[in-house]
Design a protein around this motif. Structure first.
Motif, PDB file in Angstrom:
ATOM      1  N   GLY A 184      34.750   1.180  51.882  1.00 18.38           N
ATOM      2  CA  GLY A 184      35.519   0.666  53.009  1.00 18.38           C
ATOM      3  C   GLY A 184      35.500  -0.837  53.188  1.00 18.38           C
ATOM      4  O   GLY A 184      36.132  -1.367  54.108  1.00 18.38           O
ATOM      5  N   TYR A 185      34.775  -1.556  52.339  1.00 15.48           N
ATOM      6  CA  TYR A 185      34.737  -3.010  52.432  1.00 15.48           C
ATOM      7  C   TYR A 185      35.983  -3.618  51.798  1.00 15.48           C
ATOM      8  O   TYR A 185      36.500  -3.110  50.786  1.00 15.48           O
ATOM      9  N   ALA A 186      36.460  -4.711  52.363  1.00 20.84           N
ATOM     10  CA  ALA A 186      37.669  -5.371  51.856  1.00 20.84           C
ATOM     11  C   ALA A 186      37.368  -6.314  50.704  1.00 20.84           C
ATOM     12  O   ALA A 186      38.212  -6.525  49.824  1.00 20.84           O
ATOM     13  N   GLU A 187      36.160  -6.892  50.703  1.00 22.79           N
ATOM     14  CA  GLU A 187      35.817  -7.889  49.675  1.00 22.79           C
ATOM     15  C   GLU A 187      34.306  -7.939  49.504  1.00 22.79           C
ATOM     16  O   GLU A 187      33.567  -7.877  50.491  1.00 22.79           O
ATOM     17  N   VAL A 188      33.885  -8.033  48.251  1.00 23.08           N
ATOM     18  CA  VAL A 188      32.476  -8.308  47.961  1.00 23.08           C
ATOM     19  C   VAL A 188      32.395  -9.775  47.566  1.00 23.08           C
ATOM     20  O   VAL A 188      32.893 -10.173  46.519  1.00 23.08           O
TER      21      VAL A 188
END
Length: 277
Positions: A233-237
């Motif tokens: 669910g994260y948009a960016e690492v």
């Protein structure tokens, strides 16, 4: 007791030291949570006198919007600290920290480079400068920092070692929610969906750590962890790296004490975490 001026604080500290009492400090930017309170508890257990500082330091923010949005909850913070019977809550007025004409910048190289340092230019200069000020203002013999901000902890340790400052830096374990999410003042900015998904970061770090300890190669293990964070669910690492625990040198294999460190964005909020191998 809330103190806002350096002079009265120093009078208190001098009196404590004349009485042979030890002084500990817990530097914070307020918006206190159980992680901060664990630091206060550690200080209370080891020191005769405890100072908690609350100062939202503008020099460690890269974005005016981020600075403006940072929660300021002094009344609530004081209530949370009351059961610990801290000896002073130091909430310095801005002109006490950065008076007119202030022209000094403290910069720590090496451990400040890469990771958060690469994505937040000047951030660790702001940290090193304000910490130097707070150590001088409080005269504390011990200072307590959480391991969640592990690069910050290493910057402070390097600062103290290099400048021969007479303060012992105590790193305290990260405090987590029941689902593994590291406590952070920024968590309050997560909406319901983002909060539910946020523990994916810690789960990915756990899985990668177990694989690395078992001998898995670093590059594909980190690539799989990055994919898991995004799938969670994260948009960016922003980064996900294996670094030596002492000195934060990048590692290509887990052959010494190390930390797996990450920063990622979810719901418009930047979260960081790390895990020890």
């Amino acid at each position: 007791m809330i103190v806002r001026q350096v002079g009265p604080l120093r009078q208190k500290v001098r009196a404590w030291k004349r009485a042979g009492q030890s002084v500990g400090v817990v530097p914070t930017m307020g918006a206190l949570h159980a992680g901060h309170l664990s630091l206060v508890d550690a200080a209370r257990a080891a020191c005769d006198r405890v100072i908690v500082t609350i100062f939202v330091n503008p020099r460690q923010f890269n974005s005016p919007e981020d600075l403006a949005n940072y929660p300021r909850t002094e009344t609530r913070d004081a209530a949370l600290l009351a059961p610990f019977e801290v000896d002073a809550i130091f909430v310095p007025d801005p002109d006490q920290v950065y008076p007119a004409g202030f022209a000094t910048n403290v910069s720590v190289s090496g451990v400040s480079e890469g990771l958060c340092g690469a994505h937040r230019p000047g951030h660790f200069d702001g940290v090193a400068t304000v910490v130097s000020k707070l150590f001088g203002m409080t005269g504390a013999e011990r200072a307590y920092f959480g391991e969640k901000d592990f690069q910050q902890l290493q910057v402070v340790r390097r600062l103290v070692a290099d400048l021969d400052l007479d303060v012992e830096i105590i790193g305290c374990p990260t405090v987590r929610e029941a689902d593994g999410l590291a406590l952070s003042s920024r968590n309050a900015r997560l909406d319901t969906a983002a909060r539910a998904a946020a523990p994916a970061l810690y789960r990915a770090l756990q899985d990668a750590s177990e694989a690395l300890v078992a001998g898995a190669p670093v590059a594909p293990t980190l690539a799989a962890a990055r994919a898991a964070i995004l799938a969670g669910g994260y948009a960016e690492v922003e980064y996900l790296e294996l670094r030596a625990e002492d000195g934060l040198a990048p590692l290509e294999q887990a052959d010494r004490p190390a930390r797996l460190l990450a920063a990622a964005w979810i719901g418009g909020v930047r979260l960081i975490d790390n895990i020890r191998l």
